[in-house]
Write an enzyme that holds these catalytic residues in place. Structure first.
Site, PDB file in Angstrom:
ATOM      1  CE  LYS A 162     -15.856  13.852 -23.708  1.00 38.10           C
ATOM      2  NZ  LYS A 162     -16.879  12.684 -24.214  1.00 38.10           N
ATOM      3  CG  HIS A 221     -17.900   7.287 -35.216  1.00 39.77           C
ATOM      4  ND1 HIS A 221     -16.563   6.269 -34.916  1.00 39.77           N
ATOM      5  CD2 HIS A 221     -17.926   7.541 -33.887  1.00 39.77           C
ATOM      6  CE1 HIS A 221     -16.429   5.879 -33.781  1.00 39.77           C
ATOM      7  NE2 HIS A 221     -17.212   6.722 -33.046  1.00 39.77           N
ATOM      8  CD  GLU A 249     -17.852   1.189 -30.499  1.00 42.90           C
ATOM      9  OE1 GLU A 249     -18.768   1.777 -29.852  1.00 42.90           O
ATOM     10  OE2 GLU A 249     -16.962   0.922 -30.231  1.00 42.90           O
ATOM     11  CD  GLU A 300     -13.828   3.151 -31.234  1.00 40.79           C
ATOM     12  OE1 GLU A 300     -14.500   3.583 -32.314  1.00 40.79           O
ATOM     13  OE2 GLU A 300     -14.447   3.211 -30.370  1.00 40.79           O
ATOM     14  CD1 TRP A 326     -19.101  17.364 -30.349  1.00 41.40           C
ATOM     15  CD2 TRP A 326     -19.283  15.052 -30.245  1.00 41.40           C
ATOM     16  NE1 TRP A 326     -20.435  16.833 -29.798  1.00 41.40           N
ATOM     17  CE2 TRP A 326     -20.469  15.321 -29.775  1.00 41.40           C
ATOM     18  CE3 TRP A 326     -18.596  13.739 -30.173  1.00 41.40           C
ATOM     19  CZ2 TRP A 326     -21.637  14.378 -29.552  1.00 41.40           C
ATOM     20  CZ3 TRP A 326     -19.747  12.689 -29.860  1.00 41.40           C
ATOM     21  CH2 TRP A 326     -21.280  13.118 -29.635  1.00 41.40           C
ATOM     22  CD1 TRP A 332     -11.536   6.529 -28.538  1.00 39.62           C
ATOM     23  CD2 TRP A 332     -12.257   6.443 -30.628  1.00 39.62           C
ATOM     24  NE1 TRP A 332     -12.763   7.470 -28.477  1.00 39.62           N
ATOM     25  CE2 TRP A 332     -13.157   7.365 -29.761  1.00 39.62           C
ATOM     26  CE3 TRP A 332     -12.373   6.589 -32.063  1.00 39.62           C
ATOM     27  CZ2 TRP A 332     -14.076   8.238 -30.386  1.00 39.62           C
ATOM     28  CZ3 TRP A 332     -13.306   7.092 -32.449  1.00 39.62           C
ATOM     29  CH2 TRP A 332     -14.029   8.171 -31.997  1.00 39.62           C
ATOM     30  CD  GLU A 381     -12.812  10.938 -24.024  1.00 40.39           C
ATOM     31  OE1 GLU A 381     -13.788  10.688 -23.657  1.00 40.39           O
ATOM     32  OE2 GLU A 381     -12.331  11.047 -25.136  1.00 40.39           O
TER      33      GLU A 381
END
Ligand code: MG
Length: 319
Positions: free
Chosen positions: A281, A122, A155, A242, A58, A276, A283
């Site tokens: 983005k 990831h 994760e 992270e 992304w 992280w 956010e």
């Protein structure tokens, strides 16, 4: 001192300062694990601090050696994490060559910049065959570089440590066939929250393994640190690969009180930590604004609150 000499002295000092701070791999050399700690070539406990790139599928625009250099020199990162997305459409599974190109740009950038780099698988799901072949290739290519750390499962969403453990052992075996010693980070169930399960049943028979704990400070608090303490008491080496200051969904306000408690806890226990993420983005955990260039040289206007605060904290530890 004459003004001219003063200026020259100041410039020399500044140069020496930059030079000294910019050589974490030269200073620490090959890392290994002793008991619950990561240690440098002289056997001294060593803490790495840095940032993670966002999912490469992304945010590919930031995956270049120039941005790594900027993060090393300006943010004083001693480690960066290349988060190779595995799973979503357009990630490693269906774009292997392109994905490796992106990840290797960051790996090679870190080697050039003299910092450590995590090759992060990831993923939230098990893709064992792909992971075995990818890490075998990376270990063959980069296993002689002291810079490189492997993170074999970002994760896991799984309930079962047995499943994650069985997967991990297969990937570790593949790495160790090519690279006998670089550090390998192993994930644990529920987005790296279940470190207590690892503590009761760790992987044995391999050297230089560490286990990851991830936190988002507005969601995860003392309960997760208590699990960490339980694991440390049992000799489990932890790496926070992270983390961030807001809720676990990566958005909303930064919880400074909780974040700083986490940082104190990590520093007290000599646990390395990564924030992280390098992404733009919309956010609060994405540290960059859309105005940020692909290649670093970011001004304060290009950073969001999480970027400014992360950079401040990283720089404060470099002094
Ligand atoms: Mg090696």
């Amino acid at each position: 001192m004459k003004p001219k000499h003063l200026i020259i002295s100041a410039l020399l000092l500044l140069f020496a300062h930059c030079f000294i701070n910019a050589q974490p791999v030269k200073d620490n050399g090959k890392l290994s694990v002793q008991g619950a700690f990561m240690v440098n070539e002289n056997g001294e406990p060593t803490v790495l601090r840095g940032v993670s790139y966002g999912w490469h599928n992304w945010w590919p625009r930031f995956y270049n050696k120039e941005s790594v250099k900027w993060l090393a020199e300006d943010w004083k990162c001693t480690v960066v994490r290349a988060a190779m997305g595995v799973g979503p459409k357009g990630s490693y599974i269906d774009k292997k060559a392109w994905s490796k190109e992106k990840i290797e740009a960051v790996i090679n950038g870190a080697i050039e910049a003299g910092i450590y780099v995590i090759i992060d698988w990831h993923s939230h799901e098990i893709h064992q065959d792909e992971a075995v072949s990818f890490f075998s290739e990376m270990a063959e290519k980069y296993g002689d570089y002291p810079n490189v750390i492997y993170e074999i499962f970002n994760e896991p969403v799984h309930d079962s440590w047995e499943d994650v453990k069985a997967y991990s052992i297969e990937v570790i075996k593949a790495i160790r066939e090519k690279d006998p010693d670089n550090i390998i980070l192993v994930g644990c169930p529920h987005w790296d929250q279940d470190i207590h399960l690892v503590a009761d049943d760790p992987i044995t028979g391999f050297n230089n393994l560490m286990y990851t704990v991830h936190f988002y400070a507005a969601t995860h608090k003392k309960e997760l640190r208590d699990r960490g303490d339980y694991a440390i008491k049992k000799g489990i080496p932890i790496f926070v690969s992270e983390s961030a200051a807001m809720k676990a969904n990566g958005d909303g306000e930064l919880d400074y009180k909780s974040w700083d408690k986490w940082i104190d806890w990590m520093e007290k226990n000599k646990i390395s930590w990564i924030t992280w993420s390098i992404a733009d983005k919309n956010e609060s955990c994405s540290m960059l604004k859309k105005s940020a260039s692909d290649t670093g040289s970011w001004g304060e206007n290009d950073l969001k609150e999480s970027g400014i605060e992360t950079r401040n904290r990283l720089r404060s530890f470099a002094d």
